[in-house]
Design a protein around this motif. Structure first.
Motif, PDB file in Angstrom:
ATOM      1  N   ILE A  30      55.338  52.055  55.286  1.00 51.04           N
ATOM      2  CA  ILE A  30      55.183  53.514  55.376  1.00 51.04           C
ATOM      3  C   ILE A  30      53.915  53.944  54.661  1.00 51.04           C
ATOM      4  O   ILE A  30      53.134  54.749  55.185  1.00 51.04           O
ATOM      5  N   PRO A  42      57.892  60.635  54.646  1.00 56.27           N
ATOM      6  CA  PRO A  42      59.064  61.408  55.073  1.00 56.27           C
ATOM      7  C   PRO A  42      59.547  62.319  53.945  1.00 56.27           C
ATOM      8  O   PRO A  42      59.602  61.917  52.791  1.00 56.27           O
ATOM      9  N   ASP A  43      59.889  63.554  54.315  1.00 62.41           N
ATOM     10  CA  ASP A  43      60.386  64.538  53.354  1.00 62.41           C
ATOM     11  C   ASP A  43      61.828  64.916  53.685  1.00 62.41           C
ATOM     12  O   ASP A  43      62.250  66.042  53.498  1.00 62.41           O
ATOM     13  N   LEU A  46      66.792  59.571  54.336  1.00 59.48           N
ATOM     14  CA  LEU A  46      66.852  58.391  55.190  1.00 59.48           C
ATOM     15  C   LEU A  46      68.239  57.763  55.066  1.00 59.48           C
ATOM     16  O   LEU A  46      68.803  57.723  53.972  1.00 59.48           O
ATOM     17  N   ALA A  51      63.380  52.072  56.498  1.00 57.66           N
ATOM     18  CA  ALA A  51      63.429  53.159  57.473  1.00 57.66           C
ATOM     19  C   ALA A  51      63.343  52.584  58.885  1.00 57.66           C
ATOM     20  O   ALA A  51      62.763  51.510  59.088  1.00 57.66           O
ATOM     21  N   LEU A  53      61.670  53.207  62.322  1.00 59.08           N
ATOM     22  CA  LEU A  53      60.494  53.930  62.798  1.00 59.08           C
ATOM     23  C   LEU A  53      60.147  53.496  64.214  1.00 59.08           C
ATOM     24  O   LEU A  53      60.099  52.301  64.512  1.00 59.08           O
ATOM     25  N   PHE A  89      63.640  62.577  63.376  1.00 61.42           N
ATOM     26  CA  PHE A  89      62.543  63.433  62.960  1.00 61.42           C
ATOM     27  C   PHE A  89      61.296  62.971  63.699  1.00 61.42           C
ATOM     28  O   PHE A  89      61.066  61.765  63.834  1.00 61.42           O
ATOM     29  N   TYR A  91      57.060  63.364  63.963  1.00 55.40           N
ATOM     30  CA  TYR A  91      55.873  63.807  63.240  1.00 55.40           C
ATOM     31  C   TYR A  91      54.967  64.520  64.234  1.00 55.40           C
ATOM     32  O   TYR A  91      54.498  63.931  65.212  1.00 55.40           O
ATOM     33  N   TRP A  96      56.804  66.459  59.478  1.00 50.08           N
ATOM     34  CA  TRP A  96      58.013  65.929  60.086  1.00 50.08           C
ATOM     35  C   TRP A  96      58.928  67.086  60.465  1.00 50.08           C
ATOM     36  O   TRP A  96      59.145  67.989  59.663  1.00 50.08           O
ATOM     37  N   LYS A  98      62.758  68.012  62.422  1.00 51.36           N
ATOM     38  CA  LYS A  98      64.006  67.513  63.000  1.00 51.36           C
ATOM     39  C   LYS A  98      64.056  67.888  64.475  1.00 51.36           C
ATOM     40  O   LYS A  98      63.750  69.016  64.854  1.00 51.36           O
ATOM     41  N   MET A 121      61.312  58.971  63.282  1.00 42.09           N
ATOM     42  CA  MET A 121      62.009  58.229  62.231  1.00 42.09           C
ATOM     43  C   MET A 121      63.453  58.696  62.165  1.00 42.09           C
ATOM     44  O   MET A 121      63.736  59.882  62.303  1.00 42.09           O
ATOM     45  N   GLY A 123      66.733  59.803  60.531  1.00 40.13           N
ATOM     46  CA  GLY A 123      67.049  60.532  59.310  1.00 40.13           C
ATOM     47  C   GLY A 123      68.502  60.948  59.287  1.00 40.13           C
ATOM     48  O   GLY A 123      69.303  60.549  60.136  1.00 40.13           O
TER      49      GLY A 123
END
Length: 145
Positions: A30, A42-43, A46, A51, A53, A89, A91, A96, A98, A121, A123
């Motif tokens: 990442i 990522p914010d 996870l 993760a 991806l 999620f 990007y 990022w 949802k 990703m 989440g």
């Protein structure tokens, strides 16, 4: 199949190839993507590590939506994890976001409909992210002789 991706386009205007790269992305991977400017860290929560991806590309052009079905790997989810809380999620536009999704916990897949392709990703939908700081300096202790 974990990491697999099925797709369908509403309207392909110029034929091309669609490619999906999947990885179990650990913190180092990442960080490499972040350093390359591909996306920000990522914010969101996870569902375990590493993760999951996916990076999607299409060499042609299209109008409308792309319907995607991602196969996720349940073996890296924590024991007892409620798979109905999974989400994806995407990007896009520097952050990022949802994506509205439908989880099939029996078939281990998640369906979304998007208008752009890029990084996705796995989440967790909901929850709270806490940042905890710690002071690592030793405490001062007075010693009386």
């Amino acid at each position: 199949m974990p990491g697999g991706c099925d797709y369908s386009f509403d309207d392909v205007t110029s034929e091309g190839s669609c490619c999906a790269d999947y990885s179990h992305a650990d913190a180092d991977e990442i960080s490499t993507h972040v350093a390359a400017g591909e996306f920000s860290p990522p914010d969101f929560l996870l569902p375990g590590e590493p993760a999951q991806l996916w990076k999607m590309k299409f060499s042609g052009s299209y109008n409308g939506s792309v319907n995607l079905t991602f196969g996720y790997d349940p073996t890296i989810l924590p024991g007892g994890f409620d798979e109905s809380t999974l989400c994806l999620f995407e990007y896009e536009n520097g952050g990022w976001h949802k994506v509205a999704s439908t989880v099939d916990a029996v078939m281990k897949k998640i369906d979304v409909s998007v208008t752009n392709l890029g990084a996705f990703m796995l989440g967790v939908d909901g929850g709270t992210v806490y940042t905890i700081g710690a002071n690592t300096a030793p405490a001062k202790v007075a010693i009386n002789e």
